[in-house]
Scaffold this motif. Structure first.
Motif, PDB file in Angstrom:
ATOM      1  N   HIS A  70       0.836  -1.201   0.000  1.00 29.58           N
ATOM      2  CA  HIS A  70       0.000   0.000   0.000  1.00 29.58           C
ATOM      3  C   HIS A  70       0.868   1.247   0.000  1.00 29.58           C
ATOM      4  CE1 HIS A  70       0.644   0.475   4.411  1.00 29.58           C
ATOM      5  NE2 HIS A  70       0.689  -0.847   4.358  1.00 29.58           N
ATOM      6  N   ALA A  71       0.251   2.354  -0.371  1.00 32.30           N
ATOM      7  CA  ALA A  71       0.930   3.644  -0.420  1.00 32.30           C
ATOM      8  C   ALA A  71      -0.127   4.730  -0.295  1.00 32.30           C
ATOM      9  CB  ALA A  71       1.694   3.793  -1.735  1.00 32.30           C
ATOM     10  N   ALA A  72       0.334   5.926   0.029  1.00 30.27           N
ATOM     11  CA  ALA A  72      -0.586   7.057   0.152  1.00 30.27           C
ATOM     12  C   ALA A  72       0.095   8.305  -0.388  1.00 30.27           C
ATOM     13  CB  ALA A  72      -0.978   7.268   1.608  1.00 30.27           C
ATOM     14  N   HIS A  73      -0.732   9.279  -0.778  1.00 32.12           N
ATOM     15  CA  HIS A  73      -0.200  10.571  -1.198  1.00 32.12           C
ATOM     16  C   HIS A  73      -1.200  11.660  -0.842  1.00 32.12           C
ATOM     17  CE1 HIS A  73      -2.802  11.348  -4.723  1.00 32.12           C
ATOM     18  NE2 HIS A  73      -2.786  10.038  -4.877  1.00 32.12           N
ATOM     19  N   ASP A  74      -0.699  12.868  -0.703  1.00 31.60           N
ATOM     20  CA  ASP A  74      -1.548  14.029  -0.467  1.00 31.60           C
ATOM     21  C   ASP A  74      -2.503  14.144  -1.653  1.00 31.60           C
ATOM     22  OD1 ASP A  74      -2.482  16.808  -0.582  1.00 31.60           O
ATOM     23  OD2 ASP A  74      -0.926  17.274   0.891  1.00 31.60           O
ATOM     24  N   VAL A  75      -3.782  14.341  -1.383  1.00 31.17           N
ATOM     25  CA  VAL A  75      -4.764  14.402  -2.474  1.00 31.17           C
ATOM     26  C   VAL A  75      -4.490  15.557  -3.438  1.00 31.17           C
ATOM     27  CG1 VAL A  75      -6.598  13.226  -1.204  1.00 31.17           C
ATOM     28  CG2 VAL A  75      -6.430  15.730  -1.102  1.00 31.17           C
ATOM     29  N   ASN A  76      -3.734  16.546  -2.998  1.00 29.39           N
ATOM     30  CA  ASN A  76      -3.398  17.676  -3.875  1.00 29.39           C
ATOM     31  C   ASN A  76      -2.178  17.401  -4.743  1.00 29.39           C
ATOM     32  OD1 ASN A  76      -5.498  19.455  -2.963  1.00 29.39           O
ATOM     33  ND2 ASN A  76      -4.366  19.581  -1.044  1.00 29.39           N
ATOM     34  N   ASN A  77      -1.666  16.190  -4.683  1.00 28.09           N
ATOM     35  CA  ASN A  77      -0.496  15.800  -5.460  1.00 28.09           C
ATOM     36  C   ASN A  77      -0.870  14.665  -6.424  1.00 28.09           C
ATOM     37  OD1 ASN A  77       2.011  15.169  -6.443  1.00 28.09           O
ATOM     38  ND2 ASN A  77       2.846  14.466  -4.498  1.00 28.09           N
ATOM     39  N   PRO A  78      -1.567  14.985  -7.495  1.00 32.28           N
ATOM     40  CA  PRO A  78      -2.030  13.936  -8.409  1.00 32.28           C
ATOM     41  C   PRO A  78      -0.904  13.196  -9.123  1.00 32.28           C
ATOM     42  CG  PRO A  78      -2.428  16.094  -9.360  1.00 32.28           C
ATOM     43  CD  PRO A  78      -1.962  16.329  -7.948  1.00 32.28           C
ATOM     44  N   MET A  79       0.277  13.793  -9.255  1.00 35.25           N
ATOM     45  CA  MET A  79       1.376  13.104  -9.933  1.00 35.25           C
ATOM     46  C   MET A  79       1.785  11.831  -9.185  1.00 35.25           C
ATOM     47  SD  MET A  79       3.609  16.327 -11.355  1.00 35.25           S
ATOM     48  CE  MET A  79       5.026  15.299 -11.616  1.00 35.25           C
ATOM     49  N   SER A  80       1.757  11.875  -7.861  1.00 32.40           N
ATOM     50  CA  SER A  80       2.070  10.662  -7.102  1.00 32.40           C
ATOM     51  C   SER A  80       1.005   9.601  -7.328  1.00 32.40           C
ATOM     52  CB  SER A  80       2.209  10.978  -5.612  1.00 32.40           C
ATOM     53  OG  SER A  80       3.420  11.653  -5.368  1.00 32.40           O
ATOM     54  N   GLY A  81      -0.244  10.022  -7.416  1.00 32.46           N
ATOM     55  CA  GLY A  81      -1.315   9.083  -7.731  1.00 32.46           C
ATOM     56  C   GLY A  81      -1.116   8.433  -9.088  1.00 32.46           C
ATOM     57  N   ASN A  82      -0.622   9.206 -10.051  1.00 32.18           N
ATOM     58  CA  ASN A  82      -0.339   8.645 -11.380  1.00 32.18           C
ATOM     59  C   ASN A  82       0.711   7.545 -11.294  1.00 32.18           C
ATOM     60  OD1 ASN A  82      -2.146  10.458 -12.506  1.00 32.18           O
ATOM     61  ND2 ASN A  82      -0.560  11.889 -13.165  1.00 32.18           N
ATOM     62  N   VAL A  83       1.762   7.772 -10.495  1.00 29.23           N
ATOM     63  CA  VAL A  83       2.799   6.751 -10.322  1.00 29.23           C
ATOM     64  C   VAL A  83       2.188   5.485  -9.725  1.00 29.23           C
ATOM     65  CG1 VAL A  83       4.905   6.128  -9.053  1.00 29.23           C
ATOM     66  CG2 VAL A  83       4.712   8.390 -10.112  1.00 29.23           C
ATOM     67  N   LEU A  84       1.372   5.649  -8.700  1.00 28.56           N
ATOM     68  CA  LEU A  84       0.774   4.483  -8.035  1.00 28.56           C
ATOM     69  C   LEU A  84      -0.136   3.706  -8.984  1.00 28.56           C
ATOM     70  CD1 LEU A  84       0.091   6.069  -4.542  1.00 28.56           C
ATOM     71  CD2 LEU A  84       2.044   4.661  -5.267  1.00 28.56           C
ATOM     72  N   ARG A  85      -0.879   4.388  -9.807  1.00 31.46           N
ATOM     73  CA  ARG A  85      -1.727   3.699 -10.787  1.00 31.46           C
ATOM     74  C   ARG A  85      -0.879   2.981 -11.831  1.00 31.46           C
ATOM     75  NH1 ARG A  85      -4.756   8.041  -9.441  1.00 31.46           N
ATOM     76  NH2 ARG A  85      -3.964   9.372 -11.105  1.00 31.46           N
ATOM     77  N   ARG A  86       0.238   3.592 -12.260  1.00 39.60           N
ATOM     78  CA  ARG A  86       1.127   2.916 -13.218  1.00 39.60           C
ATOM     79  C   ARG A  86       1.736   1.655 -12.603  1.00 39.60           C
ATOM     80  NH1 ARG A  86       2.407   8.222 -14.683  1.00 39.60           N
ATOM     81  NH2 ARG A  86       4.302   8.242 -13.440  1.00 39.60           N
ATOM     82  N   LEU A  87       1.847   1.627 -11.279  1.00 44.78           N
ATOM     83  CA  LEU A  87       2.344   0.435 -10.590  1.00 44.78           C
ATOM     84  C   LEU A  87       1.256  -0.630 -10.436  1.00 44.78           C
ATOM     85  CD1 LEU A  87       4.533   2.081  -7.808  1.00 44.78           C
ATOM     86  CD2 LEU A  87       5.326   0.868  -9.866  1.00 44.78           C
ATOM     87  N   GLY A  88       0.059  -0.329 -10.927  1.00 44.50           N
ATOM     88  CA  GLY A  88      -1.043  -1.290 -10.855  1.00 44.50           C
ATOM     89  C   GLY A  88      -1.872  -1.183  -9.593  1.00 44.50           C
ATOM     90  N   MET A  89      -1.648  -0.140  -8.816  1.00 46.57           N
ATOM     91  CA  MET A  89      -2.386   0.023  -7.564  1.00 46.57           C
ATOM     92  C   MET A  89      -3.780   0.602  -7.824  1.00 46.57           C
ATOM     93  SD  MET A  89       0.389   1.358  -4.825  1.00 46.57           S
ATOM     94  CE  MET A  89       1.556   0.223  -4.121  1.00 46.57           C
ATOM     95  N   THR A  90      -4.678   0.287  -6.905  1.00 46.35           N
ATOM     96  CA  THR A  90      -6.053   0.753  -6.949  1.00 46.35           C
ATOM     97  C   THR A  90      -6.295   1.687  -5.775  1.00 46.35           C
ATOM     98  OG1 THR A  90      -6.762  -1.336  -7.927  1.00 46.35           O
ATOM     99  CG2 THR A  90      -8.479   0.011  -6.867  1.00 46.35           C
ATOM    100  N   GLN A  91      -6.948   2.801  -6.041  1.00 48.18           N
ATOM    101  CA  GLN A  91      -7.262   3.700  -4.942  1.00 48.18           C
ATOM    102  C   GLN A  91      -8.347   3.084  -4.074  1.00 48.18           C
ATOM    103  OE1 GLN A  91      -7.968   7.841  -5.876  1.00 48.18           O
ATOM    104  NE2 GLN A  91      -8.853   8.219  -3.861  1.00 48.18           N
ATOM    105  N   GLU A  92      -8.093   3.034  -2.773  1.00 40.48           N
ATOM    106  CA  GLU A  92      -9.037   2.456  -1.822  1.00 40.48           C
ATOM    107  C   GLU A  92      -9.934   3.501  -1.189  1.00 40.48           C
ATOM    108  OE1 GLU A  92      -6.510   0.417   0.960  1.00 40.48           O
ATOM    109  OE2 GLU A  92      -6.507  -1.386  -0.266  1.00 40.48           O
ATOM    110  N   GLY A  93      -9.433   4.712  -1.060  1.00 46.78           N
ATOM    111  CA  GLY A  93     -10.229   5.752  -0.423  1.00 46.78           C
ATOM    112  C   GLY A  93      -9.384   6.920   0.027  1.00 46.78           C
ATOM    113  N   ILE A  94     -10.028   7.839   0.725  1.00 43.98           N
ATOM    114  CA  ILE A  94      -9.388   9.052   1.220  1.00 43.98           C
ATOM    115  C   ILE A  94      -9.475   9.042   2.747  1.00 43.98           C
ATOM    116  CG2 ILE A  94      -9.436  11.586   1.236  1.00 43.98           C
ATOM    117  CD1 ILE A  94      -8.934  10.531  -1.561  1.00 43.98           C
ATOM    118  N   LEU A  95      -8.349   9.266   3.383  1.00 46.14           N
ATOM    119  CA  LEU A  95      -8.353   9.484   4.828  1.00 46.14           C
ATOM    120  C   LEU A  95      -8.248  10.989   5.044  1.00 46.14           C
ATOM    121  CD1 LEU A  95      -6.094   6.688   6.354  1.00 46.14           C
ATOM    122  CD2 LEU A  95      -8.563   6.839   6.305  1.00 46.14           C
TER     123      LEU A  95
END
Length: 178
Positions: A126-151
């Protein structure tokens, strides 16, 4: 994890961070854009040296310098912490802004996913990123990760509580990809 303190991918060496990395690390820890979602930028090399000693060298297992094979330049860091009790791992990363958009973090992340699922036989990363940092989310999706939710208000970033987007990938999802 200690057996895997040094690894490599096609273009990168992953190895422990040392004081020899201070100048290269200061190159990005002093950059406002690179550190925007992490901490205040460093204004002096000594701040980076202190971070290396107190954080990276104090407990080095799972903390890697990303070093370009072609130039031996340290361009970022990636961390992988293992939770044995639930067979999971936690991934985090920082990359010098001048090297964004070249696939380096995806390459390093895939190296750690291979370690996690093939060698360490974990069940989840698992991994997390600040919701205001979409570039990190792009990396996680390229790694095949699925967003589970927002804390909500889950991380203190520069003195402000920030919302974090949480992602994961399961062993069976990784196995399908490779």
């Amino acid at each position: 994890m200690a057996k895997h303190a040094c690894m490599e991918s096609e273009r990168l060496f992953l190895r422990p961070v040392t004081m020899h990395d201070a100048v290269d690390m200061f190159d990005y820890t002093s950059d406002e854009e690179t550190t925007r979602f992490l901490y205040e930028p460093h204004t002096e090399l000594q701040q980076t040296e202190k971070m290396i000693g107190n954080y990276f060298m104090k407990e080095p297992i799972g903390k890697y310098a990303l070093v370009l094979k072609e130039s031996d330049k340290m361009i970022g860091a990636i961390e992988f912490r293992v939770d044995d009790w639930n067979k999971s791992g936690d991934l985090g990363f920082t990359l010098n802004r001048r090297f964004w958009g070249n696939g380096y973090m995806t390459e390093a992340g895939n190296t750690l996913l291979h370690l996690a699922f093939t060698i360490l036989e974990l069940e989840r990363v698992h991994a997390a990123h600040d919701v205001n940092n979409p570039m990190s989310g792009n990396v996680l999706r390229r790694l095949g990760m699925t967003q589970e939710g927002i804390l909500r208000k889950s991380e203190m970033i520069r003195g402000t509580l920030a919302d974090s987007a949480y992602y994961s990938i399961l062993k069976e999802e990784y196995t399908i990809r490779f």
